[in-house]
Design a protein around this motif. Structure first.
Motif, PDB file in Angstrom:
ATOM      1  N   THR A  78       0.830  -1.205   0.000  1.00 31.95           N
ATOM      2  CA  THR A  78       0.000   0.000   0.000  1.00 31.95           C
ATOM      3  C   THR A  78       0.863   1.253   0.000  1.00 31.95           C
ATOM      4  N   SER A  79       0.569   2.197  -0.869  1.00 35.46           N
ATOM      5  CA  SER A  79       1.307   3.451  -0.920  1.00 35.46           C
ATOM      6  C   SER A  79       1.184   4.189   0.407  1.00 35.46           C
ATOM      7  N   GLY A  80       2.312   4.624   0.939  1.00 41.43           N
ATOM      8  CA  GLY A  80       2.319   5.340   2.208  1.00 41.43           C
ATOM      9  C   GLY A  80       2.868   4.529   3.367  1.00 41.43           C
ATOM     10  N   ILE A  81       3.136   3.246   3.147  1.00 36.58           N
ATOM     11  CA  ILE A  81       3.626   2.395   4.234  1.00 36.58           C
ATOM     12  C   ILE A  81       5.053   2.765   4.658  1.00 36.58           C
ATOM     13  N   VAL A  82       5.839   3.362   3.760  1.00 41.13           N
ATOM     14  CA  VAL A  82       7.202   3.785   4.107  1.00 41.13           C
ATOM     15  C   VAL A  82       7.111   5.111   4.853  1.00 41.13           C
ATOM     16  N   ARG A  83       7.320   5.072   6.167  1.00 40.77           N
ATOM     17  CA  ARG A  83       7.161   6.251   6.999  1.00 40.77           C
ATOM     18  C   ARG A  83       7.827   6.045   8.342  1.00 40.77           C
ATOM     19  N   GLY A  84       8.233   7.141   8.960  1.00 43.28           N
ATOM     20  CA  GLY A  84       8.884   7.064  10.253  1.00 43.28           C
ATOM     21  C   GLY A  84       7.920   7.204  11.406  1.00 43.28           C
ATOM     22  N   ASP A  85       6.868   8.012  11.230  1.00 44.77           N
ATOM     23  CA  ASP A  85       5.857   8.206  12.263  1.00 44.77           C
ATOM     24  C   ASP A  85       4.689   7.277  11.969  1.00 44.77           C
ATOM     25  N   ILE A  86       4.509   6.273  12.817  1.00 46.13           N
ATOM     26  CA  ILE A  86       3.478   5.253  12.546  1.00 46.13           C
ATOM     27  C   ILE A  86       2.252   5.400  13.454  1.00 46.13           C
ATOM     28  N   ARG A  87       2.143   6.529  14.136  1.00 46.25           N
ATOM     29  CA  ARG A  87       1.044   6.701  15.083  1.00 46.25           C
ATOM     30  C   ARG A  87      -0.320   6.864  14.418  1.00 46.25           C
ATOM     31  N   SER A  88      -0.346   7.385  13.214  1.00 47.08           N
ATOM     32  CA  SER A  88      -1.632   7.602  12.537  1.00 47.08           C
ATOM     33  C   SER A  88      -1.850   6.578  11.433  1.00 47.08           C
ATOM     34  N   SER A  89      -3.127   6.376  11.103  1.00 47.26           N
ATOM     35  CA  SER A  89      -3.453   5.563   9.935  1.00 47.26           C
ATOM     36  C   SER A  89      -3.198   6.397   8.684  1.00 47.26           C
TER      37      SER A  89
END
Length: 257
Positions: A78-89
């Motif tokens: 899914t686009s957007g899975i690469v991220r450092g802040d995982i607190r939000s959907s």
């Protein structure tokens, strides 16, 4: 002439020469012993260091809520899975996981060197012990899941919240290591699947705060020694955690694969 009767002066000179020789011999022996001891210490230290960096993180179960396509939904593509802040959907979901802030720092190593360019997919439960995409009430959410690529030092960092202790398990965080970002975001071949354990004293402090009430009871019913994953030892899985409930915590772990 015999050396017996050469007088007091001769005897004293001979005695002093013998003592000097013994002193020099003793000093040489001590130097040799010190050199041997130093060499042995260096060899032992080197062996210990090599052993420490070649001890791999234990392979563990991904559990029933991986979200990597191996048991139901796959978030990795899914686009957007690469991220450092995982607190939000992300994507079409919008909920934000609440809880005491937790920064997760993992240092990846391979063959005693930084595993630069590798990638980690990391996920864990929320403060209620629920897993996004699976648990009742949050099946349409995807928070507390994310992928990061290791930098030149093999380091990855996630901004998250402190997970709950749910029934039957010690507080933990799941992760999968992939050889590179492309394989991580296509649910490709994993190098290892494992889990990070959180230390008891920090957990008790966090769970004494508002919102974590059920974790107090759940944690009292288990231990690292009885946990289904960690009961065989946590030498390579117990994170070092610093911080406090006001400013948040940082969990650090070296992961050798």
């Amino acid at each position: 002439m015999d050396n017996h009767d050469r007088g007091l002066a001769y005897d004293l000179k001979t005695l002093l020469n013998r003592r000097r020789a013994l002193f020099l011999l003793g000093g040489a022996s001590l130097t040799a012993l010190a050199a041997c001891s130093s060499a042995e210490t260096t060899a032992t230290a080197t062996t210990t260091t090599v052993k420490a960096c070649t001890d791999k993180i234990p392979e563990e179960t991904a559990g029933p809520y991986p979200g990597d396509g191996s048991n139901g939904p796959d978030i990795l593509t899914t686009s957007g899975i690469v991220r450092g802040d995982i607190r939000s959907s992300f994507g079409s979901a919008s909920a934000v996981a609440q809880g005491i802030p937790l920064t997760i720092k993992l240092n990846l190593q391979k063959d005693c060197a930084a595993y630069a360019g590798a990638a980690i997919y990391l996920w864990h439960c929320d403060m209620d012990g629920k897993y996004s995409m699976y648990s009742q009430g949050v099946t349409t959410e995807n928070y507390l899941r994310g992928v990061q690529e290791a930098d030149a030092n093999g380091a990855v960092t996630f901004q998250s919240i402190f997970p709950a202790a749910y029934s039957g398990r010690w507080p933990h965080i799941h992760f999968e290591v992939y050889p590179d970002l492309a394989q991580a975001t296509s649910a490709g071949t994993k190098s290892v699947t494992s889990q990070l354990a959180l230390p008891e004293d920090v957990c008790k402090t966090v769970y004494a705060t508002s919102g974590y009430e059920t974790s107090v009871r759940n944690m009292s019913q288990t231990s690292l020694a009885r946990d289904m994953v960690f009961r065989d030892g946590t030498e390579h899985q117990l994170a070092t955690v610093t911080g406090d409930v006001n400013s948040g915590y940082t969990a650090t772990l070296t992961v050798a694969v």
